[in-house]
Design a protein around this motif. Structure first.
Motif, short mmCIF file in Angstrom:
data_model
loop_
_atom_site.label_atom_id
_atom_site.label_comp_id
_atom_site.label_asym_id
_atom_site.label_seq_id
_atom_site.Cartn_x
_atom_site.Cartn_y
_atom_site.Cartn_z
N PRO A 189 0.80 -1.23 0.00
CA PRO A 189 0.00 0.00 0.00
C PRO A 189 0.83 1.28 0.00
O PRO A 189 0.38 2.31 -0.51
N ASN A 190 2.05 1.21 0.55
CA ASN A 190 2.89 2.41 0.61
C ASN A 190 3.44 2.82 -0.76
O ASN A 190 3.81 3.98 -0.96
N THR A 191 3.49 1.87 -1.69
CA THR A 191 4.03 2.19 -3.02
C THR A 191 2.99 1.99 -4.12
O THR A 191 3.31 2.10 -5.29
N THR A 192 1.76 1.70 -3.74
CA THR A 192 0.70 1.47 -4.70
C THR A 192 -0.09 2.75 -4.94
O THR A 192 -0.53 3.40 -3.99
N SER A 193 -0.25 3.11 -6.20
CA SER A 193 -1.05 4.28 -6.57
C SER A 193 -2.40 3.81 -7.13
O SER A 193 -2.51 2.73 -7.70
N ALA A 194 -3.41 4.65 -6.94
CA ALA A 194 -4.75 4.33 -7.41
C ALA A 194 -5.26 5.44 -8.30
O ALA A 194 -5.04 6.62 -8.04
N ARG A 195 -5.93 5.04 -9.36
CA ARG A 195 -6.62 5.99 -10.21
C ARG A 195 -7.75 5.24 -10.93
O ARG A 195 -7.87 4.02 -10.80
N GLY A 196 -8.56 5.96 -11.67
CA GLY A 196 -9.66 5.30 -12.36
C GLY A 196 -10.67 6.30 -12.85
O GLY A 196 -10.38 7.47 -13.08
N SER A 197 -11.90 5.82 -13.01
CA SER A 197 -12.96 6.67 -13.52
C SER A 197 -14.30 6.18 -12.98
O SER A 197 -14.44 5.02 -12.60
N CYS A 198 -15.28 7.10 -12.93
CA CYS A 198 -16.61 6.77 -12.43
C CYS A 198 -17.65 7.22 -13.45
O CYS A 198 -17.57 8.34 -13.98
N GLY A 199 -18.60 6.36 -13.72
CA GLY A 199 -19.68 6.70 -14.64
C GLY A 199 -21.00 6.25 -14.08
O GLY A 199 -21.08 5.70 -12.97
N ALA A 200 -22.06 6.47 -14.84
CA ALA A 200 -23.39 6.11 -14.38
C ALA A 200 -23.60 4.60 -14.36
O ALA A 200 -24.30 4.07 -13.50
#
Length: 423
Positions: A267-278
């Motif tokens: 978790p200390n070196t993990t990055s998160a990203r993404g997207s949200c839609g309907a």
């Protein structure tokens, strides 16, 4: 201009494995191209593997992500060796008006490429509900730094360039332009070397490229199986200023494609990203060169429920190989809209043959997040309970029938005994 494609008619090598009636995707594409001049002398040699991911705005004002590799059908119109004022050009066209072009320039000692990637959001297969229609072009330099002339640019690790909402991943790259007499060099310029900074910047190091005198490259030590379960991390995806997706989990990859390989995400070196839609949401977790993408979707027959529909795994096993597996027809974590999904016990997601994900301490909500907090959770323990409910009901009914029959026979026997005494 002549294009030599030794491994396939269109310069594309496709290694594919489709299983479970096409529901499991496990495929890798490689481009292998030589561009030759009118004298049949090679001026450009390129070989690489590539993925492209694009985030776009949907008609519902949400953001979605589409990801793809180069398809099987490619054309190379526009590729050339250039002339006295213009360097070699590799032009690739595919699909519905999509094109990927890299043009090269050189100085006295180096060369470098400039990519122009044009995609068409009118392509409903890749962009089914794009709000903005038409051709969109992005530009970037690749390699990122100039490469020494008369050397082959080599990059076995995952390398990427990102511009705004487009990310291009490259690996197993072997590239040389402006070849001397059409022959490839035995020297290499590696993408993953680091140079020691000068005394003017004593506290930093900067990535650079260095020239290798031969074809030998060092490989990292093999990944050993972790002795403990992975640590639990908290991740989120932000749309504007508010979180639209929340996740808590401990993530472990279990790959047995060749030698057993277990990778714990830190978790200390993990990055998160993404997207949200309907109707869909994406969570991408990346730890160093290892990446997992979760795709959630609302059910077509019942929009009030969502589930985990797709998972993609990318693992840089070594400097010589990158593993990729995906499944677009999963059916995990079925949950009501407005609720989160929780599972404290270990879960194993089978993505493809030899590719599993072990998940611990999971709590996730990809839709309808309010005030940055999880909604009431639906626990996976109910999945187990629901399995046993019919069995328990059946057992209870059987017991009831047995008691009724026993009461009947006992009552009948008592009645008959009483009759004898009266007689």
């Amino acid at each position: 201009m002549k294009t030599r494609c030794p491994a396939a008619p269109l310069g594309l090598v496709l290694f594919g494995l489709l299983l479970l009636d096409g529901s499991v995707l496990f495929q890798t594409y490689a481009v292998d191209v030589e561009v030759k001049d009118a004298s049949n002398i090679t001026c450009l040699y390129a070989k690489w593997m590539m993925n492209i991911s694009i985030t776009y705005e949907s008609e519902s004002n949400g953001f979605k992500k589409t990801a793809f590799t180069l398809p099987e059908q490619l054309t190379y119109d526009g590729s050339s060796c250039g002339n006295d004022t213009k360097g070699p050009v590799l032009a690739i066209e595919f699909g519905k008006d999509h094109s990927w072009v890299i043009s090269f320039t050189k100085t006295a000692d180096t060369y470098q490429g400039s990519i122009s990637f044009t995609y068409n959001t009118n392509d409903t297969e890749l962009f089914p509900d794009a709000k903005k229609k038409g051709l969109i072009t992005i530009s970037a330099n690749y390699p990122e730094r100039p490469v020494q002339l008369n050397t082959v640019f080599s990059c076995n690790d995952v390398d990427f360039i990102e511009d705004d909402n487009v990310r291009q991943d490259f690996w197993n790259v072997s590239l040389q332009v402006f070849l001397e007499d059409g022959f490839r060099s035995s020297n290499k310029t590696l993408c993953d070397q680091v140079t020691v900074p000068t005394a003017t910047v004593p506290t930093t190091t900067v990535p650079s490229t260095t020239t290798e005198p031969n074809d030998t490259t060092s490989s990292p030590s093999p990944t050993l199986p972790p002795e403990e379960n992975p640590a639990t991390g908290k991740y989120s995806v932000v749309n504007g200023t508010a979180a639209c997706l929340l996740a808590t989990m401990a993530l472990q990859l279990n790959i047995s494609q060749k030698e057993p390989l277990i990778i714990n995400f830190n978790p200390n070196t993990t990055s998160a990203r993404g997207s949200c839609g309907a109707t869909s949401a994406v969570l991408e977790l990346k730890d160093k060169n290892n990446r997992v993408v979760f795709v959630f979707a609302a059910r077509a027959q019942n929009a009030e429920r969502y589930y985990l529909r797709e998972v993609n795994i990318t693992v840089a096993e070594s400097t010589n190989e990158t593993l990729f597996a995906g499944n677009r027809s999963l059916n995990y974590w079925d949950t009501s809209r407005g609720s989160s999904y929780m599972c404290r016990r270990e879960e194993t997601l089978v993505v493809a043959p030899g590719y599993k994900i072990n998940i611990f301490d999971l709590k996730i909500q990809p839709f309808d997040v309010e005030d940055g907090q999880f909604s009431q959770a639906e626990d996976c323990i109910f999945d187990v309970d629901n399995f046993f409910v019919p069995i328990m009901v059946g057992a209870a009914l059987a017991g009831l029938v047995f008691l009724v029959l026993m009461a009947y026979f006992v009552g009948r026997k008592t009645h008959r005994n009483a009759g004898y005494e009266q007689f």
